[in-house]
Motif scaffolding. Structure first.
Motif, PDB file in Angstrom:
ATOM      1  N   ALA A 249       1.162  -1.013   0.025  1.00 27.39           N
ATOM      2  CA  ALA A 249      -0.058   0.222  -0.259  1.00 27.39           C
ATOM      3  C   ALA A 249       0.852   1.334   0.225  1.00 27.39           C
ATOM      4  CB  ALA A 249      -0.704  -0.031   1.874  1.00 27.39           C
ATOM      5  N   VAL A 289      -8.186  12.608  -1.606  1.00 24.42           N
ATOM      6  CA  VAL A 289      -8.043  11.312  -0.992  1.00 24.42           C
ATOM      7  C   VAL A 289      -9.103  10.597  -1.383  1.00 24.42           C
ATOM      8  CG1 VAL A 289      -8.176  10.117   1.397  1.00 24.42           C
ATOM      9  CG2 VAL A 289      -6.844  12.102   1.329  1.00 24.42           C
ATOM     10  N   ALA A 290     -10.226  10.882  -1.691  1.00 20.68           N
ATOM     11  CA  ALA A 290     -11.071   9.807  -2.190  1.00 20.68           C
ATOM     12  C   ALA A 290     -10.892   9.500  -3.118  1.00 20.68           C
ATOM     13  CB  ALA A 290     -12.583  10.428  -1.917  1.00 20.68           C
ATOM     14  N   VAL A 292      -8.107   8.813  -4.689  1.00 18.53           N
ATOM     15  CA  VAL A 292      -6.970   8.254  -4.310  1.00 18.53           C
ATOM     16  C   VAL A 292      -7.713   6.709  -4.336  1.00 18.53           C
ATOM     17  CG1 VAL A 292      -5.274   7.256  -3.437  1.00 18.53           C
ATOM     18  CG2 VAL A 292      -4.700   9.789  -3.883  1.00 18.53           C
ATOM     19  N   ASP A 293      -7.919   7.017  -3.163  1.00 16.25           N
ATOM     20  CA  ASP A 293      -9.023   4.949  -2.684  1.00 16.25           C
ATOM     21  C   ASP A 293      -9.883   5.006  -3.901  1.00 16.25           C
ATOM     22  OD1 ASP A 293      -8.156   5.717  -0.232  1.00 16.25           O
ATOM     23  OD2 ASP A 293      -9.509   6.568   0.689  1.00 16.25           O
ATOM     24  N   ARG A 296      -7.232   3.164  -6.021  1.00 17.20           N
ATOM     25  CA  ARG A 296      -6.472   2.202  -6.007  1.00 17.20           C
ATOM     26  C   ARG A 296      -8.002   0.696  -5.448  1.00 17.20           C
ATOM     27  NH1 ARG A 296      -3.725   3.730  -0.377  1.00 17.20           N
ATOM     28  NH2 ARG A 296      -5.654   3.948  -0.040  1.00 17.20           N
ATOM     29  N   GLU A 297      -9.054   1.013  -6.088  1.00 19.94           N
ATOM     30  CA  GLU A 297      -9.713  -0.561  -5.202  1.00 19.94           C
ATOM     31  C   GLU A 297      -9.508  -0.817  -7.124  1.00 19.94           C
ATOM     32  OE1 GLU A 297     -12.034  -1.281  -3.499  1.00 19.94           O
ATOM     33  OE2 GLU A 297     -10.943   0.189  -2.462  1.00 19.94           O
TER      34      GLU A 297
END
Length: 352
Positions: A249, A289-290, A292-293, A296-297
């Motif tokens: 991560a 941040v959202a 990036v998340d 990453r999914e």
């Protein structure tokens, strides 16, 4: 029972900076990619492709043919190629000549992946396409066919309105030809590959949106050709594997943050180190941040067992026997600038 897919590599030759503002030179970035290609060859990966991007501080893969030649010289078994050559930036004859020369350097090991995206911003695109009609995107299908013909040992024949003919070959006395693949992230390339009877790769590592539709259009519309009797495709994926999920991560963060800057239209920089990316994300606004998340999914990030399992399921779900990894593992500040330990580690942990 699911079958483990064959694995290949897509390399953008990443260039990173350190927290103090210094960083890799192009020479160091290329050297680390050549070492990665050698390791992929040793580990049994199927292919090693270089992308074409321009004027990006974090990407040194501006000239796939040059990098392919270097990789071919330091490997012995793995197929080497482009993922891809952005054809509207180049005259078809030049592309055919370059890849005919590569085929002569590494017989039976060369892939010519072709795309029609610019590989950069509008200003650079105009600079690349100053040659005139070679940059005409509307002529992309005919340019693909021209390259395929000129790469054949017998070459192509130009017909003049006056009735004369002129023979064109990409190289004299060719024995073999590179395998041509069409690349894309939209319906257009899938349908064109199907109509021309060419292998096709969807650029899933870039966004993933529209993957199922593109594969369906390609498979259902496929027309057999002299070079290919049935649809042939594989998938690309952004991948980071590490001994622990937490390390994976962390190593994914620099590339994730660069992709977010690209999507948001922010100024691009050389790739951050893990430490800089971690600090930057901690201070980032909630919307970043959202993003990036969410990004990453769609990536494959984790320890070796979980990533290998997820890749196998991904291949089975889309009925392919090969996955091309874009090993996007970043580096820590203390790691040598002429090495790419996180990317090497990803390949070593996932090699069959």
């Amino acid at each position: 029972m699911m079958t483990t897919p064959a694995l290949s590599v897509l390399d953008l030759v990443p260039v990173r900076r350190l927290s103090d503002g210094t960083g890799q030179t192009s020479a160091q970035a290329v050297a680390s990619s050549m070492a990665l290609a050698q390791r992929a060859d040793e580990l049994g990966f199927r292919r090693y492709w270089f992308a074409e991007h321009h004027n990006m501080p974090a990407v040194a893969s501006t000239s796939p043919p040059v990098l392919i030649a270097a990789a071919a010289a330091c490997t012995s078994r793995i197929r080497v190629g482009s993922g891809g050559v952005m054809l509207p930036n180049h005259a078809p004859l030049i592309v055919a000549e370059q890849f005919a020369a590569l085929e002569a350097l590494a017989p039976g090991r060369v892939d010519l992946g072709i795309g029609r995206a610019p590989g950069s911003d509008p200003v650079i695109t105009q600079l690349l396409r100053q040659s005139g009609t070679a940059g005409d995107v509307e002529r992309f299908p005919s340019h693909v066919q021209d390259i395929a013909l000129m790469l054949q040992p017998d070459g192509a024949t130009l017909q003049f309105t006056s009735g004369g003919e002129y023979r064109v070959t990409s190289t004299p006395a060719a024995v073999g030809t590179p395998q041509i693949w069409l690349l894309g992230s939209s319906d257009y390339s899938a349908q064109l590959a199907a109509s021309l009877g060419l292998p096709y790769v969807f650029a899933n590592h870039f966004s993933g949106v529209g993957l199922e539709r593109a594969l369906d259009l390609y498979r259902t519309g496929f027309q057999p050709s002299e070079s290919l009797s049935a649809p042939l495709t594989f998938l690309t994926a952004n991948v980071v594997a590490a001994p622990t999920a937490s390390e994976a991560a962390e190593r994914a963060l620099p590339q994730l943050r660069m992709m977010v800057r690209l999507r948001q239209g922010k100024p691009l920089t050389a790739l951050e180190t893990v430490e800089e990316a971690t600090a930057g994300l901690a201070a980032a606004p909630a919307d970043e941040v959202a993003l990036v998340d969410a990004m990453r999914e769609r990536w494959f990030v984790g320890d070796a067992e979980s990533v290998a399992s997820d890749l196998t399921s991904f291949a089975a779900r889309h009925d392919v026997d090969e996955i091309m990894l874009s090993p996007v593992a970043g580096a820590y500040d203390a790691e040598p600038l002429d090495e790419t330990r996180g990317r090497v580690q990803t390949l070593e942990l996932l090699a069959c």
